[in-house]
Design an enzyme around this catalytic site. Structure first.
Site, mmCIF file in Angstrom:
data_model
loop_
_atom_site.group_PDB
_atom_site.id
_atom_site.type_symbol
_atom_site.label_atom_id
_atom_site.label_comp_id
_atom_site.label_asym_id
_atom_site.label_seq_id
_atom_site.Cartn_x
_atom_site.Cartn_y
_atom_site.Cartn_z
ATOM 1 N N CYS A 217 0.852 -1.185 0.000
ATOM 2 C CA CYS A 217 0.000 0.000 0.000
ATOM 3 C C CYS A 217 0.892 1.239 0.000
ATOM 4 C CB CYS A 217 -0.882 -0.012 1.248
ATOM 5 S SG CYS A 217 -1.985 1.401 1.412
ATOM 6 N N CYS B 220 -4.361 1.596 7.860
ATOM 7 C CA CYS B 220 -3.729 0.700 6.891
ATOM 8 C C CYS B 220 -3.574 -0.706 7.473
ATOM 9 C CB CYS B 220 -2.358 1.245 6.488
ATOM 10 S SG CYS B 220 -1.612 0.340 5.107
ATOM 11 N N HIS C 170 -8.636 4.695 -7.321
ATOM 12 C CA HIS C 170 -8.737 5.954 -8.057
ATOM 13 C C HIS C 170 -8.996 7.116 -7.108
ATOM 14 C CE1 HIS C 170 -9.468 2.805 -11.004
ATOM 15 N NE2 HIS C 170 -8.935 3.652 -11.863
ATOM 16 N N CYS D 240 -7.379 1.203 3.461
ATOM 17 C CA CYS D 240 -7.152 2.580 2.983
ATOM 18 C C CYS D 240 -8.105 2.916 1.842
ATOM 19 C CB CYS D 240 -5.696 2.756 2.555
ATOM 20 S SG CYS D 240 -4.523 2.770 3.943
#
Length: 100
Positions: free
Chosen positions: A17, A25, A36, A60
């Site tokens: 990530c 996270c 996106h 996330c």
């Protein structure tokens, strides 16, 4: 011209990530997707450009898309985009004409 690429989206599989929202996270590469970011082309059922996206773990990604509580530090997103683009360039998926 909208950039959409199955290869870009698939490249997220198994990646770390790049968002790393503190306290959110999950640091699990098996959940990473190409997430996106809002860029004026995003809305319900619409995805933004695949080049305005980051590698994000499921936790996330849920915060970015508003499906979960938590705060996105939008000022940190240029770093996440840069890390994602660097990984794409190293993998030979993203190329910059004229770059050495």
């Amino acid at each position: 011209m909208k950039v959409a690429s199955k290869k870009l989206r698939a490249s997220a599989n198994g990646q770390d990530c790049t968002v790393r929202i503190h306290g959110t996270c999950n640091f699990d590469p098996s959940t990473t997707v190409l997430a996106h970011l809002p860029c004026g082309q995003k809305g319900m059922g619409m995805k933004g450009f695949d080049t305005v996206a980051v590698y994000a773990c499921s936790a996330c990604h849920d915060v970015i898309d508003g499906r979960a509580g938590g705060e996105v530090d939008w000022s940190d997103m240029p770093r996440a985009i840069a890390e994602t683009h660097e990984a794409l360039i190293r993998a030979g998926i993203l190329a910059v004409k004229g770059a050495a």
